[in-house]
Design a protein around this motif. Structure first.
Motif: not given
Ligand code: FES
Length: 160
Positions: A32-38, A46-48
């Protein structure tokens, strides 16, 4: 002198020198907008990040000393590293705030050490460690192409 290049082992090809194929890594609902995931593929982390300007993919390694940015915080398009207080703009790839350890900015200009408000200034360690800090360059982000297809986030990753 023989002008032919020396043969190299095919498994020792540098990342990024072979064609990149888009790979589905997450669904849009998982980011979701405002979040980050590896996400990890082989030895590539990779960082998304879902910013107000869209989804970006960069290495999940701080441009300073490689800490995982996915453990940091995202504020709009700006990501803060969990180590050394470094802050980086995902739109430009530039540091917004240099790490406390100082060192070289992406253009090679020296930036001194600094301390957050209320904390005693850090004394630079003597010798080789100080020299290593002084010559550590904060680089700009390397971006991976991203596209969204049928609700899936796809990233073009170099073949391994
Ligand atoms: S490793 Fe991120 S600021 Fe140093």
């Amino acid at each position: 002198m023989d002008p032919r290049p020396a043969p190299v082992r095919p498994d020792l090809v540098a990342p990024g020198t072979t064609p990149a194929l888009f790979d589905a890594v997450l669904t849009v609902a998982e980011l979701p907008e405002g979040s980050m995931r590896r996400v990890t593929r082989g030895d590539l982390d990779i960082l998304l990040a879902h910013t107000p300007d869209g989804i970006v993919a960069v290495d999940d390694r701080c441009p300073h000393m490689s800490a995982p940015l996915s453990l940091g915080t995202l504020d709009g398009c700006v990501v803060a590293c969990p180590l050394h207080e470094g802050v980086f703009d995902l739109r430009s790839g530039e540091p917004v705030r240099m790490p406390t350890t100082g060192g070289l900015d992406p253009d090679g200009r020296y930036r001194p050490t600094w301390s957050p408000a209320g904390k005693a200034p850090k004394v630079d360690p003597p010798g080789l460690k100080a020299e290593a800090r002084r010559l550590t360059r904060v680089r700009r982000f390397r971006y991976y192409p991203v596209r969204v297809v049928d609700g899936r986030i796809e990233v073009a990753l170099p073949e391994r």
